[in-house]
Enzyme design. Structure first.
Site, PDB file in Angstrom:
ATOM      1  N   LYS A  80       0.802  -1.203   0.000  1.00  0.00           N
ATOM      2  CA  LYS A  80       0.000   0.000   0.000  1.00  0.00           C
ATOM      3  C   LYS A  80       0.847   1.272   0.000  1.00  0.00           C
ATOM      4  O   LYS A  80       0.373   2.339  -0.374  1.00  0.00           O
ATOM      5  CB  LYS A  80      -0.886   0.005   1.262  1.00  0.00           C
ATOM      6  CG  LYS A  80      -1.918  -1.094   1.247  1.00  0.00           C
ATOM      7  CD  LYS A  80      -2.768  -1.084   2.523  1.00  0.00           C
ATOM      8  CE  LYS A  80      -2.461  -2.318   3.312  1.00  0.00           C
ATOM      9  NZ  LYS A  80      -3.057  -2.375   4.644  1.00  0.00           N
ATOM     10  N   GLY A  81       2.076   1.160   0.458  1.00  0.00           N
ATOM     11  CA  GLY A  81       2.894   2.345   0.750  1.00  0.00           C
ATOM     12  C   GLY A  81       3.084   3.354  -0.367  1.00  0.00           C
ATOM     13  O   GLY A  81       3.228   4.541  -0.103  1.00  0.00           O
ATOM     14  N   GLU A 115       8.022   2.262  -5.794  1.00  0.00           N
ATOM     15  CA  GLU A 115       8.078   1.803  -4.402  1.00  0.00           C
ATOM     16  C   GLU A 115       8.091   2.994  -3.450  1.00  0.00           C
ATOM     17  O   GLU A 115       8.498   4.096  -3.821  1.00  0.00           O
ATOM     18  CB  GLU A 115       9.373   0.998  -4.197  1.00  0.00           C
ATOM     19  CG  GLU A 115       9.169  -0.483  -4.002  1.00  0.00           C
ATOM     20  CD  GLU A 115       8.514  -0.846  -2.669  1.00  0.00           C
ATOM     21  OE1 GLU A 115       7.611  -0.126  -2.179  1.00  0.00           O
ATOM     22  OE2 GLU A 115       8.908  -1.863  -2.102  1.00  0.00           O
ATOM     23  N   ASP A 116       7.683   2.759  -2.212  1.00  0.00           N
ATOM     24  CA  ASP A 116       7.757   3.824  -1.210  1.00  0.00           C
ATOM     25  C   ASP A 116       9.165   3.966  -0.647  1.00  0.00           C
ATOM     26  O   ASP A 116       9.704   5.057  -0.555  1.00  0.00           O
ATOM     27  CB  ASP A 116       6.722   3.608  -0.083  1.00  0.00           C
ATOM     28  CG  ASP A 116       6.795   2.232   0.578  1.00  0.00           C
ATOM     29  OD1 ASP A 116       7.594   1.360   0.135  1.00  0.00           O
ATOM     30  OD2 ASP A 116       6.050   2.010   1.551  1.00  0.00           O
ATOM     31  N   ASP A 163      14.626  -0.594   1.968  1.00  0.00           N
ATOM     32  CA  ASP A 163      15.227  -0.725   3.289  1.00  0.00           C
ATOM     33  C   ASP A 163      16.277  -1.848   3.221  1.00  0.00           C
ATOM     34  O   ASP A 163      17.387  -1.623   2.763  1.00  0.00           O
ATOM     35  CB  ASP A 163      14.077  -1.014   4.267  1.00  0.00           C
ATOM     36  CG  ASP A 163      14.476  -1.000   5.728  1.00  0.00           C
ATOM     37  OD1 ASP A 163      15.427  -0.287   6.079  1.00  0.00           O
ATOM     38  OD2 ASP A 163      13.842  -1.712   6.524  1.00  0.00           O
ATOM     39  N   LYS A 188      17.105   3.827   2.145  1.00  0.00           N
ATOM     40  CA  LYS A 188      17.960   3.821   3.342  1.00  0.00           C
ATOM     41  C   LYS A 188      19.141   2.900   3.035  1.00  0.00           C
ATOM     42  O   LYS A 188      19.132   1.733   3.427  1.00  0.00           O
ATOM     43  CB  LYS A 188      17.183   3.248   4.537  1.00  0.00           C
ATOM     44  CG  LYS A 188      16.036   4.099   5.039  1.00  0.00           C
ATOM     45  CD  LYS A 188      15.590   3.642   6.432  1.00  0.00           C
ATOM     46  CE  LYS A 188      14.181   3.123   6.413  1.00  0.00           C
ATOM     47  NZ  LYS A 188      13.640   2.740   7.724  1.00  0.00           N
ATOM     48  N   PHE A 239      13.037   5.265  11.171  1.00  0.00           N
ATOM     49  CA  PHE A 239      11.739   4.749  10.743  1.00  0.00           C
ATOM     50  C   PHE A 239      10.841   5.946  10.446  1.00  0.00           C
ATOM     51  O   PHE A 239      10.604   6.789  11.312  1.00  0.00           O
ATOM     52  CB  PHE A 239      11.092   3.836  11.789  1.00  0.00           C
ATOM     53  CG  PHE A 239       9.887   3.154  11.237  1.00  0.00           C
ATOM     54  CD1 PHE A 239      10.021   1.979  10.507  1.00  0.00           C
ATOM     55  CD2 PHE A 239       8.626   3.699  11.384  1.00  0.00           C
ATOM     56  CE1 PHE A 239       8.904   1.364   9.934  1.00  0.00           C
ATOM     57  CE2 PHE A 239       7.503   3.093  10.821  1.00  0.00           C
ATOM     58  CZ  PHE A 239       7.656   1.921  10.101  1.00  0.00           C
ATOM     59  N   ILE A 240      10.337   6.019   9.227  1.00  0.00           N
ATOM     60  CA  ILE A 240       9.545   7.179   8.825  1.00  0.00           C
ATOM     61  C   ILE A 240       8.098   6.798   8.541  1.00  0.00           C
ATOM     62  O   ILE A 240       7.793   5.642   8.284  1.00  0.00           O
ATOM     63  CB  ILE A 240      10.167   7.875   7.588  1.00  0.00           C
ATOM     64  CG1 ILE A 240      10.317   6.879   6.420  1.00  0.00           C
ATOM     65  CG2 ILE A 240      11.511   8.502   7.929  1.00  0.00           C
ATOM     66  CD1 ILE A 240      10.719   7.547   5.122  1.00  0.00           C
ATOM     67  N   ASP A 291       3.339   3.830   6.554  1.00  0.00           N
ATOM     68  CA  ASP A 291       2.594   3.606   7.791  1.00  0.00           C
ATOM     69  C   ASP A 291       3.474   3.197   8.960  1.00  0.00           C
ATOM     70  O   ASP A 291       4.592   2.729   8.793  1.00  0.00           O
ATOM     71  CB  ASP A 291       1.586   2.469   7.590  1.00  0.00           C
ATOM     72  CG  ASP A 291       2.284   1.112   7.464  1.00  0.00           C
ATOM     73  OD1 ASP A 291       3.170   0.984   6.598  1.00  0.00           O
ATOM     74  OD2 ASP A 291       1.966   0.191   8.249  1.00  0.00           O
ATOM     75  N   ARG A 306      -0.716   6.913   7.325  1.00  0.00           N
ATOM     76  CA  ARG A 306      -0.458   7.035   5.886  1.00  0.00           C
ATOM     77  C   ARG A 306      -1.018   8.347   5.341  1.00  0.00           C
ATOM     78  O   ARG A 306      -0.619   8.821   4.285  1.00  0.00           O
ATOM     79  CB  ARG A 306      -1.141   5.885   5.114  1.00  0.00           C
ATOM     80  CG  ARG A 306      -0.594   4.505   5.427  1.00  0.00           C
ATOM     81  CD  ARG A 306      -1.180   3.495   4.446  1.00  0.00           C
ATOM     82  NE  ARG A 306      -1.005   2.117   4.889  1.00  0.00           N
ATOM     83  CZ  ARG A 306       0.058   1.369   4.628  1.00  0.00           C
ATOM     84  NH1 ARG A 306       1.063   1.875   3.944  1.00  0.00           N
ATOM     85  NH2 ARG A 306       0.129   0.127   5.051  1.00  0.00           N
TER      86      ARG A 306
HETATM   87  P1  IMP Z   1      12.670  -3.969   2.507  1.00  0.00           P
HETATM   88  O1  IMP Z   1      13.297  -4.294   3.832  1.00  0.00           O
HETATM   89  O2  IMP Z   1      13.617  -3.200   1.611  1.00  0.00           O
HETATM   90  O3  IMP Z   1      12.127  -5.191   1.856  1.00  0.00           O
HETATM   91  O4  IMP Z   1      11.487  -2.980   2.837  1.00  0.00           O
HETATM   92  C1  IMP Z   1      10.220  -3.382   2.616  1.00  0.00           C
HETATM   93  C2  IMP Z   1       9.112  -2.495   3.054  1.00  0.00           C
HETATM   94  O5  IMP Z   1       9.222  -2.188   4.442  1.00  0.00           O
HETATM   95  C3  IMP Z   1       8.974  -1.163   2.362  1.00  0.00           C
HETATM   96  O6  IMP Z   1       8.390  -1.262   1.085  1.00  0.00           O
HETATM   97  C4  IMP Z   1       8.053  -0.470   3.348  1.00  0.00           C
HETATM   98  O7  IMP Z   1       6.713  -0.832   3.093  1.00  0.00           O
HETATM   99  C5  IMP Z   1       8.516  -1.010   4.684  1.00  0.00           C
HETATM  100  N1  IMP Z   1       9.412  -0.026   5.340  1.00  0.00           N
HETATM  101  C6  IMP Z   1      10.759  -0.043   5.415  1.00  0.00           C
HETATM  102  N2  IMP Z   1      11.221   1.020   6.092  1.00  0.00           N
HETATM  103  C7  IMP Z   1      10.131   1.732   6.453  1.00  0.00           C
HETATM  104  C8  IMP Z   1       9.951   2.964   7.168  1.00  0.00           C
HETATM  105  O8  IMP Z   1      10.891   3.640   7.612  1.00  0.00           O
HETATM  106  N3  IMP Z   1       8.657   3.367   7.333  1.00  0.00           N
HETATM  107  C9  IMP Z   1       7.583   2.670   6.865  1.00  0.00           C
HETATM  108  N4  IMP Z   1       7.711   1.535   6.172  1.00  0.00           N
HETATM  109  C10 IMP Z   1       8.971   1.065   5.982  1.00  0.00           C
HETATM  110 MG    MG Z   2       6.357  -1.034   0.490  1.00  0.00          MG
END
Ligand code: IMP
Ligand code: MG
Length: 178
Positions: A44-45, A100-101, A104, A132, A156-157, A163, A169
């Site tokens: 959803k992000g 993508e939002d 991470d 990040k 963490f944002i 969210d 959101r």
């Molecule tokens: P990944 O660890 O790169 O797979 O991150 C996956 C997902 O974690 C992202 O698409 C976000 O939905 C969520 N996420 C990671 N960091 C944050 C944050 O700081 N705030 C909110 N959602 C986050």
């Molecule tokens: Mg996401």
């Protein structure tokens, strides 16, 4: 539960709008000759970012969404990517930009890139609102978006589509909790 008064602003509504506009202008230049541009938002992000981005892109484009989630609790991801809906039209010959939002650990981005490689698109690029880089796991250090609005520190944002436990959101800005 987080009270609004505990949220520190990282990027204001105006700063977000300006940067999204810049990115859209870059994409409009890069895809000026594309006949079949399709933005694919990751729910959803990414829905707020996608909706602002598409309205600033001057090239005709279609949109689609897929839905993924990484089993999360609070601010820590378990590391597993769960695909909830990958239903898409035929992407043969299309210019795909995955939207993508935030990147991470890099696991979701890796999953997405691997998945889209099987879809016969003409080109595949990844756009992200936030990155990040310091959080990338060792095996995925090479994962990088083609378009990034902001690189941020390990915070963490939330807000502007992102969210905390499915809440916040709706904030027009992006903030963090100390
Ligand atoms: P990944 O660890 O790169 O797979 O991150 C996956 C997902 O974690 C992202 O698409 C976000 O939905 C969520 N996420 C990671 N960091 C944050 C944050 O700081 N705030 C909110 N959602 C986050
Ligand atoms: Mg996401």
């Amino acid at each position: 539960m987080i009270a609004k008064s505990d949220i520190q602003i990282l990027y204001s509504e105006q700063e977000l709008a300006l940067r999204v506009k810049e990115l859209a202008s870059q994409i409009s230049t890069d895809y000026k000759d594309s006949k079949d541009l399709i933005l694919i938002g990751v729910l959803k992000g990414a829905f707020v970012f996608l909706s602002d981005l598409m309205r600033e892109i001057s090239v005709d484009c279609q949109i689609e969404f897929i839905r993924l989630s990484s089993y999360e609790q609070g601010t820590t991801s378990s590391g597993k990517v769960k695909s909830m809906d990958l239903t898409l039209p035929d992407l043969t010959g299309k210019d795909v930009i995955i939207v993508e939002d935030i990147i991470d650990s890099g696991r979701t981005a890796k999953f997405l890139v691997d998945f889209f490689k099987t879809q016969n698109a003409r080109t595949i690029k990844l756009a992200t609102l936030f990155d990040k880089p310091s959080r990338r796991i060792d095996e995925l250090k090479e994962i990088k978006a083609d378009y990034t609005c902001f690189e941020i520190e390990d915070k963490f944002i939330l807000g502007y589509g992102l969210d905390f436990e499915q809440k916040h959101r709706d904030l027009p800005y992006v903030g963090y909790i100390e």
